[in-house]
Design a protein around this motif. Structure first.
Motif, short mmCIF file in Angstrom:
data_model
loop_
_atom_site.label_atom_id
_atom_site.label_comp_id
_atom_site.label_asym_id
_atom_site.label_seq_id
_atom_site.Cartn_x
_atom_site.Cartn_y
_atom_site.Cartn_z
N PHE A 44 -1.88 -7.83 -2.30
CA PHE A 44 -0.77 -8.20 -1.41
C PHE A 44 -0.34 -9.64 -1.65
O PHE A 44 0.86 -9.94 -1.74
CB PHE A 44 -1.19 -8.00 0.04
CG PHE A 44 -0.12 -8.36 1.04
CD1 PHE A 44 1.04 -7.61 1.14
CD2 PHE A 44 -0.27 -9.48 1.85
CE1 PHE A 44 2.04 -7.95 2.05
CE2 PHE A 44 0.72 -9.83 2.76
CZ PHE A 44 1.87 -9.06 2.86
N VAL A 45 -1.32 -10.55 -1.78
CA VAL A 45 -0.98 -11.95 -2.02
C VAL A 45 -0.27 -12.11 -3.36
O VAL A 45 0.75 -12.81 -3.47
CB VAL A 45 -2.26 -12.82 -1.97
CG1 VAL A 45 -1.96 -14.25 -2.41
CG2 VAL A 45 -2.85 -12.81 -0.57
N VAL A 46 -0.79 -11.48 -4.40
CA VAL A 46 -0.17 -11.60 -5.73
C VAL A 46 1.23 -10.99 -5.73
O VAL A 46 2.15 -11.55 -6.33
CB VAL A 46 -1.07 -10.93 -6.79
CG1 VAL A 46 -0.36 -10.88 -8.14
CG2 VAL A 46 -2.39 -11.66 -6.91
N TYR A 47 1.40 -9.86 -5.05
CA TYR A 47 2.72 -9.24 -4.99
C TYR A 47 3.73 -10.18 -4.33
O TYR A 47 4.87 -10.34 -4.81
CB TYR A 47 2.64 -7.92 -4.22
CG TYR A 47 3.86 -7.05 -4.37
CD1 TYR A 47 3.94 -6.12 -5.39
CD2 TYR A 47 4.93 -7.15 -3.48
CE1 TYR A 47 5.06 -5.31 -5.54
CE2 TYR A 47 6.05 -6.36 -3.62
CZ TYR A 47 6.11 -5.44 -4.65
OH TYR A 47 7.23 -4.66 -4.80
N PRO A 54 7.71 -7.46 -11.03
CA PRO A 54 6.41 -7.37 -10.36
C PRO A 54 5.51 -6.25 -10.85
O PRO A 54 4.29 -6.40 -10.85
CB PRO A 54 6.79 -7.16 -8.88
CG PRO A 54 8.16 -6.57 -8.92
CD PRO A 54 8.83 -7.16 -10.12
N ASN A 55 6.08 -5.13 -11.27
CA ASN A 55 5.24 -3.97 -11.60
C ASN A 55 4.30 -4.21 -12.79
O ASN A 55 3.11 -3.91 -12.69
CB ASN A 55 6.12 -2.74 -11.83
CG ASN A 55 6.76 -2.25 -10.55
OD1 ASN A 55 6.23 -2.46 -9.45
ND2 ASN A 55 7.91 -1.61 -10.65
N PRO A 56 4.76 -4.74 -13.93
CA PRO A 56 3.81 -5.04 -15.01
C PRO A 56 2.77 -6.09 -14.63
O PRO A 56 1.60 -5.98 -15.01
CB PRO A 56 4.71 -5.55 -16.15
CG PRO A 56 6.04 -4.97 -15.87
CD PRO A 56 6.15 -4.94 -14.38
N VAL A 57 3.20 -7.11 -13.85
CA VAL A 57 2.24 -8.13 -13.42
C VAL A 57 1.17 -7.51 -12.53
O VAL A 57 -0.03 -7.79 -12.67
CB VAL A 57 2.97 -9.26 -12.67
CG1 VAL A 57 1.98 -10.26 -12.12
CG2 VAL A 57 3.96 -9.96 -13.59
N MET A 58 1.58 -6.64 -11.61
CA MET A 58 0.61 -6.00 -10.73
C MET A 58 -0.29 -5.05 -11.50
O MET A 58 -1.48 -4.91 -11.17
CB MET A 58 1.34 -5.25 -9.61
CG MET A 58 2.11 -6.14 -8.66
SD MET A 58 1.09 -7.42 -7.90
CE MET A 58 -0.09 -6.41 -7.02
N GLY A 59 0.25 -4.40 -12.52
CA GLY A 59 -0.59 -3.54 -13.36
C GLY A 59 -1.68 -4.34 -14.05
O GLY A 59 -2.85 -3.94 -14.08
N THR A 89 -7.42 -6.04 -14.27
CA THR A 89 -8.34 -7.18 -14.34
C THR A 89 -9.26 -7.22 -13.13
O THR A 89 -10.47 -7.42 -13.26
CB THR A 89 -7.55 -8.48 -14.45
OG1 THR A 89 -6.67 -8.41 -15.57
CG2 THR A 89 -8.48 -9.65 -14.63
N ALA A 90 -8.69 -7.05 -11.93
CA ALA A 90 -9.48 -7.12 -10.71
C ALA A 90 -10.52 -6.01 -10.65
O ALA A 90 -11.68 -6.25 -10.25
CB ALA A 90 -8.56 -7.06 -9.48
N VAL A 91 -10.13 -4.81 -11.02
CA VAL A 91 -11.08 -3.68 -10.98
C VAL A 91 -12.22 -3.92 -11.97
O VAL A 91 -13.39 -3.66 -11.66
CB VAL A 91 -10.36 -2.36 -11.30
CG1 VAL A 91 -11.36 -1.24 -11.54
CG2 VAL A 91 -9.43 -1.98 -10.15
N LEU A 92 -11.92 -4.44 -13.15
CA LEU A 92 -12.97 -4.71 -14.13
C LEU A 92 -13.92 -5.79 -13.63
O LEU A 92 -15.14 -5.69 -13.80
CB LEU A 92 -12.35 -5.14 -15.45
CG LEU A 92 -11.65 -4.05 -16.27
CD1 LEU A 92 -10.98 -4.64 -17.49
CD2 LEU A 92 -12.65 -2.98 -16.69
#
Length: 508
Positions: A21-24, A473-478, A483-486
């Motif tokens: 949410f913050v990054v979005y 936003p969509n590629p950045v969020m992808g 990265t976060a999940v890893l």
């Protein structure tokens, strides 16, 4: 253990929700995604393009509603119906991520694995040789590498690790002064690593210098660098050396059962490589994977049958010996293919840009060489930074463990220094390093953004930078989600490894 894992997963989910949410919010407020459309001279075309962009990105909706829409699509990844939206070029983000992840994960995995292997090894030796010349040199190099900007290192590597190296490979020859310099360096390193009295150091230095100079003179005389190969004799000797080295580390050479298991696994691996010589000339990844599984099974069988009362140690030693034998055979096939690959790429072996030669086809070994040659420079750039960190952490952790009471007790019981170091100290010293590796993986992906830009890799870094530049936003969020999940996954694995490394740790 199960309760601990479930609780950590639940906490991680809420952490990811807050972070996304913050990054979005930051991405959608970082600029105007319609700015590039304003200069279109034709009013009708401009209005149509702006309306299409507004509809594509949902710019007519509140930010919170747009985030919830993106989150619902991302949640579909849990059930196999992943929808991360489209980029402003109307490309599916999942497709872009699939293409980019292959390059970036290949780069990051190789860099992290090699940095851990070399960093931990050098850190342990530095701790065992505390306040020696070797320790001071390693400390200086670690701080030097850690302070270097990665983009500057990458530029230097392109000049000296690719352009000049490729020029040398076109007509490889080792001048006398290079032979002498490398012999002196080898003598200094080996006498510092092995240590001992002054006489022993002189003998080690003399042997190391003579061996290094002799090998270099021989390789230059037979033009090995132009047509490299190990050959069956050298493959056998190297594999036997691996078996002896692994046995020494695991149990000591006096434990004949473990030694016999390692030698049997090595012999079985060499026999298997001989029987599969035909298919291995141009194998597939399926065959390589089956061979790897077969080597592991061979090591387990050899350890169980020959290990006796030392069966766990024998299994470990035999499995590692079999795998290293397979790696030696793999290296031999790669070196044999080197000459043909060099001719096909006009002698430009090490790539300065890109993740591979476009539209390159060939045998399995030539394709592997092409992909690996593209990995050399960016991997080296990432390794230098991570290597320094792992070296310092391992040295500090090892020194702390070596001064603990149970290590002094082990020495007082008359155990050999090898047993004290490998069996009692090394395992516990890995706990802080495990924590570091989990955090470093995410940091290396972040560093790969710069590395990919310098070396022209079409990976997740380029996807991330392009998305930020275009306020997409969509590629950045992808990129962020992957990265976060890893990072979360690797931290969970690190927590589980704690209980294995130190049985006193209980996860609940």
């Amino acid at each position: 253990m199960g309760v601990f894992v479930v609780r950590r997963v639940i906490i991680s989910i809420f952490t990811l929700l807050a972070a996304t949410f913050v990054v979005y919010l930051l991405v959608v407020n970082s600029g105007d995604p319609l700015e590039e459309l304003y200069p279109i001279p034709n009013a009708d075309q401009r209005e149509a393009a702006i309306e299409g962009r507004i509809e594509l990105l949902g710019l007519d909706q509140p930010v919170l509603q747009r985030y919830v829409g993106w989150l619902s699509g991302a949640a579909g990844c849990l059930v196999g119906a992943c929808d991360l939206g489209q980029s402003i070029e109307q490309q599916e983000v999942t497709t872009l991520l699939a293409q980019a992840m292959a390059s970036t994960i290949r780069l990051v995995t190789a860099a992290t694995f090699l940095a851990i292997i070399f960093g931990v090894t050098v850190g342990i030796v530095s701790a065992l040789r505390q306040y020696t010349g070797f320790d001071y040199v390693v400390t200086f190099l670690a701080f030097l590498f850690f302070s270097l900007p990665i983009f500057w290192v990458a530029v230097l590597l392109k000049e000296f690790g690719a352009i000049r190296l490729n020029d040398w490979l076109a007509d490889p020859g080792i001048p006398l002064w290079v032979t002498v310099a490398l012999a002196v360096v080898a003598a200094a390193v080996w006498q510092a690593v092995l240590g001992g009295a002054a006489r022993r150091r002189l003998v080690v230095a003399a042997v190391a210098a003579a061996a290094t100079a002799g090998v270099l003179v021989y390789l230059d005389a037979v033009e090995w660098f132009a047509r490299p190969a190990l050959g069956p004799v050298l493959v056998v000797f190297i594999s036997l050396g691996w078996a002896l080295g692994i046995t020494f580390l695991v149990s000591g050479l006096r434990n004949l059962r473990v030694l016999y298991a390692s030698l049997a696994a090595t012999a079985g691996g060499l026999i298997g490589a001989t029987l599969l010589a035909g298919p291995l000339r141009d194998p597939s990844w399926l065959l390589i994977g089956l061979c790897t599984v077969g080597l592991i099974a061979l090591g387990v069988v050899a350890g169980v049958l020959l290990g006796g009362l030392d069966r766990p140690q024998a299994v470990r030693a035999a499995v590692f010996s079999a795998l290293l034998t397979g790696a030696t055979v793999f290296t031999d096939y790669v070196l044999v293919a080197f000459s043909g690959y060099s001719d096909r790429v006009n002698g430009r072996i090490v790539k300065t840009i890109g993740s591979g030669t476009p539209n390159f086809t060939g045998t399995f070994w030539e394709v592997w060489l092409d992909r690996s040659a593209s990995l050399v420079l960016p991997t080296a750039a990432l390794i230098l930074i991570s290597f320094a960190t792992y070296t310092r952490y391992t040295r500090a952790s090892m020194l702390e463990v070596l001064n603990m009471d149970y290590v002094r007790t082990a020495r007082a019981k008359g155990l050999t220094e090898r047993t004290v170091t490998v069996r009692h100290a090394f395992r516990n010293a890995l706990i802080p390093v495990t924590t570091l590796a989990a955090f470093d993986f995410g940091a290396v992906i972040g560093g790969a953004v710069i590395t990919e830009t310098v070396f022209g890799w079409s990976g997740m870094g380029q996807l991330f930078v392009t998305g930020l530049r275009n306020v997409d936003p969509n590629p950045v969020m992808g990129f962020f989600v992957v990265t976060a999940v890893l990072v979360v996954l690797f931290n969970l694995v690190a927590d589980i490894l704690y209980a294995y490394l130190d049985p006193r740790i209980r996860l609940s």
